[in-house]
Design a protein around this motif. Structure first.
Motif, PDB file in Angstrom:
ATOM      1  N   GLY A  91       0.812  -1.199   0.000  1.00 31.45           N
ATOM      2  CA  GLY A  91       0.000   0.000   0.000  1.00 31.45           C
ATOM      3  C   GLY A  91       0.849   1.253   0.000  1.00 31.45           C
ATOM      4  O   GLY A  91       1.995   1.247  -0.456  1.00 31.45           O
ATOM      5  N   VAL A  92       0.287   2.330   0.500  1.00 32.86           N
ATOM      6  CA  VAL A  92       0.994   3.611   0.519  1.00 32.86           C
ATOM      7  C   VAL A  92       1.134   4.097   1.957  1.00 32.86           C
ATOM      8  O   VAL A  92       0.422   3.656   2.856  1.00 32.86           O
ATOM      9  N   ASP A  93       2.052   5.012   2.149  1.00 33.23           N
ATOM     10  CA  ASP A  93       2.291   5.583   3.475  1.00 33.23           C
ATOM     11  C   ASP A  93       1.465   6.839   3.716  1.00 33.23           C
ATOM     12  O   ASP A  93       1.096   7.122   4.853  1.00 33.23           O
ATOM     13  N   THR A  94       1.193   7.573   2.655  1.00 38.09           N
ATOM     14  CA  THR A  94       0.413   8.805   2.782  1.00 38.09           C
ATOM     15  C   THR A  94      -0.507   8.962   1.577  1.00 38.09           C
ATOM     16  O   THR A  94      -0.247   8.423   0.493  1.00 38.09           O
ATOM     17  N   VAL A  95      -1.581   9.716   1.789  1.00 38.29           N
ATOM     18  CA  VAL A  95      -2.478  10.116   0.697  1.00 38.29           C
ATOM     19  C   VAL A  95      -2.536  11.633   0.696  1.00 38.29           C
ATOM     20  O   VAL A  95      -2.869  12.252   1.715  1.00 38.29           O
ATOM     21  N   VAL A  96      -2.190  12.231  -0.420  1.00 43.98           N
ATOM     22  CA  VAL A  96      -2.203  13.683  -0.574  1.00 43.98           C
ATOM     23  C   VAL A  96      -3.470  14.072  -1.332  1.00 43.98           C
ATOM     24  O   VAL A  96      -3.789  13.491  -2.368  1.00 43.98           O
ATOM     25  N   ILE A  97      -4.198  15.032  -0.807  1.00 47.51           N
ATOM     26  CA  ILE A  97      -5.443  15.487  -1.417  1.00 47.51           C
ATOM     27  C   ILE A  97      -5.203  16.815  -2.123  1.00 47.51           C
ATOM     28  O   ILE A  97      -4.743  17.786  -1.504  1.00 47.51           O
ATOM     29  N   ALA A  98      -5.475  16.865  -3.425  1.00 46.26           N
ATOM     30  CA  ALA A  98      -5.312  18.075  -4.222  1.00 46.26           C
ATOM     31  C   ALA A  98      -6.667  18.486  -4.793  1.00 46.26           C
ATOM     32  O   ALA A  98      -7.682  17.832  -4.552  1.00 46.26           O
ATOM     33  N   ALA A  99      -6.694  19.547  -5.571  1.00 47.59           N
ATOM     34  CA  ALA A  99      -7.954  20.061  -6.109  1.00 47.59           C
ATOM     35  C   ALA A  99      -8.159  19.719  -7.575  1.00 47.59           C
ATOM     36  O   ALA A  99      -9.287  19.783  -8.070  1.00 47.59           O
ATOM     37  N   ASP A 100      -7.120  19.355  -8.298  1.00 47.75           N
ATOM     38  CA  ASP A 100      -7.229  19.197  -9.743  1.00 47.75           C
ATOM     39  C   ASP A 100      -7.879  17.867 -10.118  1.00 47.75           C
ATOM     40  O   ASP A 100      -8.203  17.038  -9.270  1.00 47.75           O
ATOM     41  N   ALA A 101      -8.070  17.672 -11.411  1.00 48.95           N
ATOM     42  CA  ALA A 101      -8.686  16.452 -11.921  1.00 48.95           C
ATOM     43  C   ALA A 101      -7.596  15.485 -12.355  1.00 48.95           C
ATOM     44  O   ALA A 101      -7.361  15.253 -13.542  1.00 48.95           O
ATOM     45  N   ASN A 102      -6.935  14.900 -11.368  1.00 48.86           N
ATOM     46  CA  ASN A 102      -5.798  14.033 -11.664  1.00 48.86           C
ATOM     47  C   ASN A 102      -5.578  13.090 -10.489  1.00 48.86           C
ATOM     48  O   ASN A 102      -6.153  13.268  -9.412  1.00 48.86           O
ATOM     49  N   ALA A 103      -4.757  12.086 -10.695  1.00 48.67           N
ATOM     50  CA  ALA A 103      -4.330  11.180  -9.633  1.00 48.67           C
ATOM     51  C   ALA A 103      -2.962  10.651 -10.026  1.00 48.67           C
ATOM     52  O   ALA A 103      -2.630  10.573 -11.211  1.00 48.67           O
ATOM     53  N   ALA A 104      -2.154  10.280  -9.038  1.00 46.69           N
ATOM     54  CA  ALA A 104      -0.803   9.812  -9.331  1.00 46.69           C
ATOM     55  C   ALA A 104      -0.235   9.109  -8.105  1.00 46.69           C
ATOM     56  O   ALA A 104      -0.729   9.271  -6.986  1.00 46.69           O
ATOM     57  N   VAL A 105       0.799   8.316  -8.335  1.00 43.04           N
ATOM     58  CA  VAL A 105       1.583   7.754  -7.242  1.00 43.04           C
ATOM     59  C   VAL A 105       3.023   8.188  -7.427  1.00 43.04           C
ATOM     60  O   VAL A 105       3.479   8.432  -8.544  1.00 43.04           O
ATOM     61  N   SER A 106       3.735   8.303  -6.332  1.00 45.53           N
ATOM     62  CA  SER A 106       5.149   8.657  -6.373  1.00 45.53           C
ATOM     63  C   SER A 106       5.778   8.242  -5.061  1.00 45.53           C
ATOM     64  O   SER A 106       5.102   7.700  -4.174  1.00 45.53           O
ATOM     65  N   THR A 107       7.069   8.482  -4.943  1.00 45.31           N
ATOM     66  CA  THR A 107       7.775   8.201  -3.701  1.00 45.31           C
ATOM     67  C   THR A 107       8.379   9.493  -3.168  1.00 45.31           C
ATOM     68  O   THR A 107       8.568  10.458  -3.909  1.00 45.31           O
ATOM     69  N   TYR A 108       8.689   9.497  -1.892  1.00 50.40           N
ATOM     70  CA  TYR A 108       9.293  10.679  -1.289  1.00 50.40           C
ATOM     71  C   TYR A 108      10.301  10.248  -0.229  1.00 50.40           C
ATOM     72  O   TYR A 108      10.194   9.167   0.366  1.00 50.40           O
ATOM     73  N   GLY A 109      11.291  11.103  -0.014  1.00 51.14           N
ATOM     74  CA  GLY A 109      12.298  10.841   0.999  1.00 51.14           C
ATOM     75  C   GLY A 109      13.340   9.838   0.548  1.00 51.14           C
ATOM     76  O   GLY A 109      13.178   9.133  -0.453  1.00 51.14           O
ATOM     77  N   VAL A 110      14.413   9.759   1.306  1.00 48.70           N
ATOM     78  CA  VAL A 110      15.510   8.852   0.961  1.00 48.70           C
ATOM     79  C   VAL A 110      15.103   7.388   1.108  1.00 48.70           C
ATOM     80  O   VAL A 110      15.722   6.504   0.517  1.00 48.70           O
ATOM     81  N   ARG A 111      14.064   7.117   1.890  1.00 47.50           N
ATOM     82  CA  ARG A 111      13.597   5.741   2.065  1.00 47.50           C
ATOM     83  C   ARG A 111      12.531   5.367   1.040  1.00 47.50           C
ATOM     84  O   ARG A 111      11.974   4.276   1.085  1.00 47.50           O
ATOM     85  N   HIS A 112      12.240   6.275   0.124  1.00 45.92           N
ATOM     86  CA  HIS A 112      11.277   6.030  -0.963  1.00 45.92           C
ATOM     87  C   HIS A 112       9.924   5.553  -0.437  1.00 45.92           C
ATOM     88  O   HIS A 112       9.368   4.555  -0.889  1.00 45.92           O
ATOM     89  N   ARG A 113       9.394   6.297   0.523  1.00 49.43           N
ATOM     90  CA  ARG A 113       8.054   5.985   1.008  1.00 49.43           C
ATOM     91  C   ARG A 113       7.047   6.283  -0.092  1.00 49.43           C
ATOM     92  O   ARG A 113       7.253   7.160  -0.938  1.00 49.43           O
ATOM     93  N   ARG A 114       5.927   5.589  -0.048  1.00 41.21           N
ATOM     94  CA  ARG A 114       4.950   5.682  -1.131  1.00 41.21           C
ATOM     95  C   ARG A 114       3.852   6.689  -0.818  1.00 41.21           C
ATOM     96  O   ARG A 114       3.353   6.760   0.303  1.00 41.21           O
ATOM     97  N   MET A 115       3.470   7.419  -1.870  1.00 39.37           N
ATOM     98  CA  MET A 115       2.441   8.440  -1.747  1.00 39.37           C
ATOM     99  C   MET A 115       1.422   8.269  -2.870  1.00 39.37           C
ATOM    100  O   MET A 115       1.789   8.060  -4.029  1.00 39.37           O
ATOM    101  N   LEU A 116       0.151   8.342  -2.528  1.00 39.25           N
ATOM    102  CA  LEU A 116      -0.941   8.369  -3.501  1.00 39.25           C
ATOM    103  C   LEU A 116      -1.524   9.774  -3.486  1.00 39.25           C
ATOM    104  O   LEU A 116      -1.911  10.286  -2.436  1.00 39.25           O
ATOM    105  N   ARG A 117      -1.567  10.385  -4.653  1.00 33.15           N
ATOM    106  CA  ARG A 117      -2.114  11.742  -4.780  1.00 33.15           C
ATOM    107  C   ARG A 117      -3.480  11.656  -5.438  1.00 33.15           C
ATOM    108  O   ARG A 117      -3.627  11.084  -6.526  1.00 33.15           O
ATOM    109  N   ILE A 118      -4.497  12.187  -4.768  1.00 34.55           N
ATOM    110  CA  ILE A 118      -5.873  12.160  -5.271  1.00 34.55           C
ATOM    111  C   ILE A 118      -6.331  13.587  -5.519  1.00 34.55           C
ATOM    112  O   ILE A 118      -6.367  14.410  -4.598  1.00 34.55           O
ATOM    113  N   GLY A 119      -6.662  13.886  -6.769  1.00 32.72           N
ATOM    114  CA  GLY A 119      -7.235  15.184  -7.101  1.00 32.72           C
ATOM    115  C   GLY A 119      -8.749  15.120  -6.968  1.00 32.72           C
ATOM    116  O   GLY A 119      -9.396  14.276  -7.603  1.00 32.72           O
ATOM    117  N   LEU A 120      -9.325  15.965  -6.144  1.00 31.40           N
ATOM    118  CA  LEU A 120     -10.775  15.916  -5.905  1.00 31.40           C
ATOM    119  C   LEU A 120     -11.572  16.245  -7.159  1.00 31.40           C
ATOM    120  O   LEU A 120     -12.714  15.802  -7.296  1.00 31.40           O
TER     121      LEU A 120
END
Length: 426
Positions: free
Chosen positions: A164-193
């Motif tokens: 799964g992911v470590d964090t979910v980032v909520i944005a305003a645009d019409a998009n979604a994406a996954v990426s990593t962050y930090g030196v440990r490459h933690r996982r992030m899911l970005r959800i555009g509302l």
């Protein structure tokens, strides 16, 4: 507009073939018999050289892979060369840093050598690969903040065969994406509302499945080595491209930078060529993961919704402009409170005929979500004509309601941002 008025005056008949043409005031009037007026707003070519080239490559590789996706290759030649080229890119940055450090340490007291070393160190720092970071201007959710949402993500991840992911980032645009962050490459899911709010619960499951599918299917461009190299080359190109040539010195600088600029542009194009096929494959496989998680029907409907992204963006801007034009804090608060509901209702009212038109436009333009995706109409055909999956992850009304409750604060915050930012642009 003139053509549409003439159709109305002719009794709703196509001026090209004479077929009956339905007229709906909110949508484009077009003929599905001969495609008259099907694409009245064709965009101008992208003036950015890299993006235009990437889109042409995306369409070419997308069509080839649609015809023969085949089994996933192991270490193919293109992948090996891409990794080797990426290591060379990182090696240049490392060489600048090491050389600069040696000149500073060993050249101390030897004229300008330490100064040259400091300049090289500064350049290496500026050109270094960047690790992803969490945004500080949008809501960031962790497991205790939204346990039901993370539970859903974990179930979809199990279907995708990944974590799964470590964090979910909520944005305003019409998009979604996954990426990593930090030196440990933690996982992030970005959800555009702007996208999330116009989807049904099964379509949201398919959306999460598609995004997590990128982790499961080895998308080369998202890897630490190749992905960071692409970012570095884009940064190099930015530094080597002057903003303007208003005086003699800037013109001289422009010409001096021409050779390294074209060298970087060539490397970026080569790395694009070497990785784009693998990325296109990963997109098709991510669509399959979306179908397995949310159902093939939901995955196809999700791809239809992506065709409405420009309309969503326009609708959000329109809502905020109207709220601002009415004046007063009360009008803006009312707009914020009902923003997402009005957006969802507007998109829900889009008739099937408009989706049909947009699918035809997608075919004519070779529409891609961006310059790394296969053409949307080919993605939809693969989902619709391939293996028909039933939903492996269910999201009923109770579950969807619980997740919506967890997102309440983030929804309110992003609605405020949408209204505020549009007002600031006026």
């Amino acid at each position: 507009m003139t053509a549409q008025i003439s159709v109305a005056e002719q009794g709703h008949r196509c001026p090209e073939c004479g077929a009956d043409v339905p007229v709906e005031s909110r949508f484009v009037t077009w003929c599905d018999a001969c495609d008259w007026n099907v694409d009245p707003g064709a965009p101008a070519p992208d003036p950015r050289r890299i993006e235009a080239l990437r889109r042409r490559l995306a369409q070419r590789y997308g069509e080839r892979l649609f015809a023969d996706l085949g089994p996933r290759p192991g270490r193919d030649v293109a992948g090996v060369l891409a990794c080797a080229l990426a290591l060379v890119v990182h090696g240049v940055t490392a060489a600048l840093a090491v050389t600069g450090l040696l000149l500073v340490v060993l050249g101390w007291g030897m004229g300008v050598l330490p100064v040259v070393g400091a300049v090289l160190l500064a350049i290496a720092v500026a050109l270094r690969p960047r690790f992803g970071v969490l945004p500080d201007d949008t809501p960031v959710l962790r497991r205790p903040d939204a346990p039901r949402l993370f539970e859903l993500v974990d179930e979809v991840a199990a279907v995708a065969g990944t974590a799964g992911v470590d964090t979910v980032v909520i944005a305003a645009d019409a998009n979604a994406a996954v990426s990593t962050y930090g030196v440990r490459h933690r996982r992030m899911l970005r959800i555009g509302l702007g996208l999330w709010e116009i989807l049904t619960p099964p379509q949201r499951v398919a959306l999460i499945g598609h995004e997590l599918g990128h982790f499961a299917h080895g998308d080369t461009r998202r890897g630490a080595v190749v992905g960071r190299a692409l970012d570095s080359l884009a940064l190099w190109l930015y530094f080597l491209t002057p903003d303007s040539e208003t005086d003699l010195m800037q013109r001289v600088t422009h010409w001096m930078m021409a050779v390294p600029r074209w060298a970087v542009l060539g490397l970026l194009h080569l790395l694009d060529q070497l990785t784009l096929r693998a990325t296109q494959r990963a997109e098709y496989l991510a669509d399959e993961t979306a179908a397995r998680a949310g159902s093939s029907v939901a995955a196809a409907e999700l791809l239809d919704r992506l065709l409405l992204v420009p309309s969503v963006t326009s609708a959000l801007h329109r809502e905020s402009v109207v709220a601002h034009s009415r004046g007063g804090a009360a009008a803006r608060r009312e707009a914020e409170q009902r923003l997402w509901e009005r957006l969802a209702a507007r998109i829900e009212s889009v008739p099937e005929r408009e989706y049909k038109r947009l699918r035809r436009v997608s075919t004519l333009r070779g529409h891609c979500a961006d310059s790394t995706h296969p053409p949307t109409h080919l993605r939809r055909r693969r989902v619709s004509e391939g293996t028909q999956w039933q939903a492996a992850v269910r999201c009923d009304e109770e579950r969807a309601g619980a997740i919506a409750a967890e997102l309440t604060a983030a929804r309110d915050h992003m609605a405020h941002v949408v209204i505020r930012d549009a007002a600031a642009d006026q």
